[in-house]
Design a protein around this motif. Structure first.
Motif, PDB file in Angstrom:
ATOM      1  N   THR A   6       0.867  -1.374   0.237  1.00  0.00           N
ATOM      2  CA  THR A   6      -0.104  -0.048  -0.279  1.00  0.00           C
ATOM      3  C   THR A   6       0.850   1.068   0.227  1.00  0.00           C
ATOM      4  OG1 THR A   6      -1.966  -1.072   1.775  1.00  0.00           O
ATOM      5  CG2 THR A   6      -1.835   1.209   0.836  1.00  0.00           C
ATOM      6  N   VAL A   7       2.121   1.449   0.809  1.00  0.00           N
ATOM      7  CA  VAL A   7       2.859   1.974   0.595  1.00  0.00           C
ATOM      8  C   VAL A   7       3.365   3.340  -0.675  1.00  0.00           C
ATOM      9  CG1 VAL A   7       4.947   3.152   2.228  1.00  0.00           C
ATOM     10  CG2 VAL A   7       2.995   2.055   3.051  1.00  0.00           C
ATOM     11  N   GLN A   8       4.264   1.395  -0.873  1.00  0.00           N
ATOM     12  CA  GLN A   8       4.589   1.752  -2.294  1.00  0.00           C
ATOM     13  C   GLN A   8       3.394   1.740  -3.404  1.00  0.00           C
ATOM     14  OE1 GLN A   8       6.044  -2.632  -2.991  1.00  0.00           O
ATOM     15  NE2 GLN A   8       8.132  -2.410  -1.876  1.00  0.00           N
ATOM     16  N   MET A   9       2.280   2.138  -3.436  1.00  0.00           N
ATOM     17  CA  MET A   9       1.472   2.328  -4.314  1.00  0.00           C
ATOM     18  C   MET A   9       1.207   3.676  -4.312  1.00  0.00           C
ATOM     19  SD  MET A   9      -0.944  -0.778  -5.572  1.00  0.00           S
ATOM     20  CE  MET A   9      -2.666   0.046  -6.755  1.00  0.00           C
ATOM     21  N   LEU A  10       1.261   4.062  -2.799  1.00  0.00           N
ATOM     22  CA  LEU A  10       0.959   5.136  -2.807  1.00  0.00           C
ATOM     23  C   LEU A  10       2.408   6.448  -2.799  1.00  0.00           C
ATOM     24  CD1 LEU A  10      -0.520   7.300  -1.441  1.00  0.00           C
ATOM     25  CD2 LEU A  10       0.854   6.962   0.827  1.00  0.00           C
ATOM     26  N   GLU A  11       3.552   5.385  -3.058  1.00  0.00           N
ATOM     27  CA  GLU A  11       4.662   6.705  -3.321  1.00  0.00           C
ATOM     28  C   GLU A  11       4.400   6.688  -4.804  1.00  0.00           C
ATOM     29  OE1 GLU A  11       9.311   5.970  -3.007  1.00  0.00           O
ATOM     30  OE2 GLU A  11       8.418   4.506  -2.483  1.00  0.00           O
ATOM     31  N   LEU A  12       4.208   5.344  -5.589  1.00  0.00           N
ATOM     32  CA  LEU A  12       3.893   5.199  -7.394  1.00  0.00           C
ATOM     33  C   LEU A  12       3.232   6.361  -7.524  1.00  0.00           C
ATOM     34  CD1 LEU A  12       4.729   4.261  -9.926  1.00  0.00           C
ATOM     35  CD2 LEU A  12       3.410   2.356  -9.736  1.00  0.00           C
ATOM     36  N   ARG A  13       1.671   6.148  -6.386  1.00  0.00           N
ATOM     37  CA  ARG A  13       0.139   7.328  -6.924  1.00  0.00           C
ATOM     38  C   ARG A  13       0.881   8.559  -6.694  1.00  0.00           C
ATOM     39  NH1 ARG A  13      -4.703   4.794  -5.936  1.00  0.00           N
ATOM     40  NH2 ARG A  13      -4.875   3.421  -7.576  1.00  0.00           N
ATOM     41  N   THR A  14       1.919   9.280  -5.809  1.00  0.00           N
ATOM     42  CA  THR A  14       2.636  10.559  -5.237  1.00  0.00           C
ATOM     43  C   THR A  14       3.900  10.821  -6.915  1.00  0.00           C
ATOM     44  OG1 THR A  14       2.535   9.625  -3.532  1.00  0.00           O
ATOM     45  CG2 THR A  14       3.290  11.852  -3.902  1.00  0.00           C
ATOM     46  N   LYS A  15       4.829  10.441  -7.503  1.00  0.00           N
ATOM     47  CA  LYS A  15       5.289  10.832  -8.523  1.00  0.00           C
ATOM     48  C   LYS A  15       4.745  10.595  -9.739  1.00  0.00           C
ATOM     49  CE  LYS A  15       9.256   7.396  -6.604  1.00  0.00           C
ATOM     50  NZ  LYS A  15       9.988   6.102  -6.314  1.00  0.00           N
ATOM     51  N   LYS A  16       3.221   9.775  -9.718  1.00  0.00           N
ATOM     52  CA  LYS A  16       2.834  10.360 -10.874  1.00  0.00           C
ATOM     53  C   LYS A  16       1.829  11.361 -11.122  1.00  0.00           C
ATOM     54  CE  LYS A  16       1.887   5.320 -12.829  1.00  0.00           C
ATOM     55  NZ  LYS A  16       1.161   4.108 -12.451  1.00  0.00           N
ATOM     56  N   ALA A  17       1.719  11.921  -9.756  1.00  0.00           N
ATOM     57  CA  ALA A  17       0.828  12.138  -9.304  1.00  0.00           C
ATOM     58  C   ALA A  17       1.912  14.102  -9.353  1.00  0.00           C
ATOM     59  CB  ALA A  17       0.123  13.306  -7.773  1.00  0.00           C
ATOM     60  N   ALA A  18       3.137  13.620  -9.298  1.00  0.00           N
ATOM     61  CA  ALA A  18       3.950  15.177  -9.217  1.00  0.00           C
ATOM     62  C   ALA A  18       4.740  15.457 -10.870  1.00  0.00           C
ATOM     63  CB  ALA A  18       5.047  14.920  -8.380  1.00  0.00           C
ATOM     64  N   GLY A  19       4.625  14.201 -11.149  1.00  0.00           N
ATOM     65  CA  GLY A  19       5.175  14.509 -12.713  1.00  0.00           C
ATOM     66  C   GLY A  19       3.942  15.480 -13.405  1.00  0.00           C
ATOM     67  N   ARG A  25       2.331  22.189 -15.774  1.00  0.00           N
ATOM     68  CA  ARG A  25       3.549  23.862 -15.024  1.00  0.00           C
ATOM     69  C   ARG A  25       3.717  23.861 -16.165  1.00  0.00           C
ATOM     70  NH1 ARG A  25       4.671  22.541  -8.559  1.00  0.00           N
ATOM     71  NH2 ARG A  25       3.575  23.403  -7.716  1.00  0.00           N
ATOM     72  N   LYS A  26       5.004  23.332 -16.484  1.00  0.00           N
ATOM     73  CA  LYS A  26       5.269  23.299 -17.929  1.00  0.00           C
ATOM     74  C   LYS A  26       4.254  24.564 -19.130  1.00  0.00           C
ATOM     75  CE  LYS A  26       8.678  21.702 -21.629  1.00  0.00           C
ATOM     76  NZ  LYS A  26       9.509  20.133 -22.381  1.00  0.00           N
ATOM     77  N   GLU A  27       3.640  23.160 -19.192  1.00  0.00           N
ATOM     78  CA  GLU A  27       2.634  23.473 -20.606  1.00  0.00           C
ATOM     79  C   GLU A  27       1.708  24.546 -20.135  1.00  0.00           C
ATOM     80  OE1 GLU A  27      -1.656  22.151 -22.202  1.00  0.00           O
ATOM     81  OE2 GLU A  27      -0.708  20.297 -21.234  1.00  0.00           O
ATOM     82  N   LYS A  28       1.063  25.184 -18.738  1.00  0.00           N
ATOM     83  CA  LYS A  28       0.628  26.527 -18.407  1.00  0.00           C
ATOM     84  C   LYS A  28       2.164  27.473 -18.514  1.00  0.00           C
ATOM     85  CE  LYS A  28      -0.907  29.116 -14.203  1.00  0.00           C
ATOM     86  NZ  LYS A  28      -0.020  30.627 -14.117  1.00  0.00           N
ATOM     87  N   ALA A  29       2.779  27.521 -18.563  1.00  0.00           N
ATOM     88  CA  ALA A  29       4.189  28.341 -18.800  1.00  0.00           C
ATOM     89  C   ALA A  29       4.246  28.850 -20.236  1.00  0.00           C
ATOM     90  CB  ALA A  29       5.597  28.307 -18.368  1.00  0.00           C
ATOM     91  N   GLU A  30       3.660  27.526 -21.289  1.00  0.00           N
ATOM     92  CA  GLU A  30       4.186  27.545 -22.732  1.00  0.00           C
ATOM     93  C   GLU A  30       2.848  28.290 -23.503  1.00  0.00           C
ATOM     94  OE1 GLU A  30       4.523  23.792 -24.116  1.00  0.00           O
ATOM     95  OE2 GLU A  30       6.640  23.627 -23.304  1.00  0.00           O
ATOM     96  N   LEU A  31       1.825  27.641 -22.211  1.00  0.00           N
ATOM     97  CA  LEU A  31       0.656  28.584 -23.076  1.00  0.00           C
ATOM     98  C   LEU A  31       0.630  30.492 -22.159  1.00  0.00           C
ATOM     99  CD1 LEU A  31      -2.401  25.682 -21.871  1.00  0.00           C
ATOM    100  CD2 LEU A  31      -1.410  26.670 -23.992  1.00  0.00           C
ATOM    101  N   GLN A  32       1.102  29.814 -21.564  1.00  0.00           N
ATOM    102  CA  GLN A  32       1.380  31.606 -20.811  1.00  0.00           C
ATOM    103  C   GLN A  32       2.401  32.705 -21.986  1.00  0.00           C
ATOM    104  OE1 GLN A  32      -0.201  33.437 -18.828  1.00  0.00           O
ATOM    105  NE2 GLN A  32       0.523  34.762 -19.344  1.00  0.00           N
ATOM    106  N   GLU A  33       3.108  31.833 -22.701  1.00  0.00           N
ATOM    107  CA  GLU A  33       4.527  32.451 -23.175  1.00  0.00           C
ATOM    108  C   GLU A  33       3.563  32.936 -24.755  1.00  0.00           C
ATOM    109  OE1 GLU A  33       7.792  31.029 -24.348  1.00  0.00           O
ATOM    110  OE2 GLU A  33       8.142  30.697 -22.034  1.00  0.00           O
ATOM    111  N   ARG A  34       3.163  32.067 -25.360  1.00  0.00           N
ATOM    112  CA  ARG A  34       1.542  32.152 -26.097  1.00  0.00           C
ATOM    113  C   ARG A  34       0.705  33.426 -25.624  1.00  0.00           C
ATOM    114  NH1 ARG A  34      -0.467  26.690 -28.088  1.00  0.00           N
ATOM    115  NH2 ARG A  34      -1.156  27.681 -29.450  1.00  0.00           N
ATOM    116  N   PHE A  35       0.026  33.476 -24.996  1.00  0.00           N
ATOM    117  CA  PHE A  35      -0.614  34.321 -25.049  1.00  0.00           C
ATOM    118  C   PHE A  35      -0.055  35.707 -24.452  1.00  0.00           C
ATOM    119  CE2 PHE A  35      -3.391  36.683 -21.650  1.00  0.00           C
ATOM    120  CZ  PHE A  35      -3.978  37.022 -22.233  1.00  0.00           C
ATOM    121  N   ASP A  36       0.796  36.032 -23.836  1.00  0.00           N
ATOM    122  CA  ASP A  36       1.568  37.280 -23.758  1.00  0.00           C
ATOM    123  C   ASP A  36       2.345  37.569 -25.287  1.00  0.00           C
ATOM    124  OD1 ASP A  36       1.584  37.267 -21.355  1.00  0.00           O
ATOM    125  OD2 ASP A  36       3.397  36.075 -20.233  1.00  0.00           O
ATOM    126  N   LEU A  37       2.509  36.751 -26.452  1.00  0.00           N
ATOM    127  CA  LEU A  37       2.971  36.900 -27.745  1.00  0.00           C
ATOM    128  C   LEU A  37       1.533  37.730 -28.988  1.00  0.00           C
ATOM    129  CD1 LEU A  37       5.052  36.931 -29.864  1.00  0.00           C
ATOM    130  CD2 LEU A  37       4.532  34.868 -30.546  1.00  0.00           C
TER     131      LEU A  37
END
Length: 118
Positions: A6-19, A25-37
Motif C-alpha cells: 500500500t505504501v509503495q502504491m501510494l509512493e508510485l501514485r505520488t510520483k505520477k501526480a508530481a510528474g 506547469r510546463k504547459e501552463k508556462a508555454e501557454l502563458q508565453e503564447r498568450f503574452d505574444l
C-alpha cells in the motif's frame, strides 16, 4: 495487500501526480508565453488600426479640401481636355457611376503598354 504494498502504491501514485503537476506547469508556462505574444501582437494591430484610421481621416479631409478648392475655380469645367484625357475622364466617370463596358477582363499586356514607364 500488505501495508508495504500500500505504501509503495501510494509512493508510485505520488510520483505520477508530481510528474503530472510538473508537466501541467510546463504547459501552463508555454501557454502563458503564447498568450503574452498574442497580446503583444494584438496591441500592435490595435495601434496599426488607430494609425490607419487617423491617416484615412487625414486623406479624406485633404481630398474634401482639394475638392472645395477646385470648386472655387470659376470656368474650370469649361476648359477643353485633350482627346486622350477626355476619353479617360469619360471612362472614369462611367466607372464611378456604375457604367461598364460589360467586360470584367483586363488585358494586362495592353495595360502595361499604355502605362507610363517608371
Amino acid at each position: 495487500m500488505s501495508f508495504v504494498d500500500t505504501v509503495q502504491m501510494l509512493e508510485l501514485r505520488t510520483k505520477k501526480a508530481a510528474g503530472l503537476i510538473a508537466m501541467l506547469r510546463k504547459e501552463k508556462a508555454e501557454l502563458q508565453e503564447r498568450f503574452d505574444l498574442v497580446n503583444t501582437h494584438n496591441a500592435e494591430l490595435e495601434e496599426y488600426v488607430e494609425k490607419f484610421t487617423t491617416s484615412n481621416k487625414l486623406i479624406e479631409d485633404s481630398i474634401a479640401n482639394a475638392m472645395e478648392n477646385l470648386a472655387t475655380i470659376e470656368g474650370l469645367d469649361d476648359i477643353p481636355l485633350m482627346d486622350d484625357a477626355a476619353l479617360e475622364l469619360e471612362a472614369a466617370e462611367g466607372f464611378s457611376v456604375g457604367d461598364s463596358n460589360g467586360s470584367d477582363e483586363i488585358d494586362l499586356d495592353i495595360l502595361l503598354d499604355e502605362s507610363p514607364s517608371l
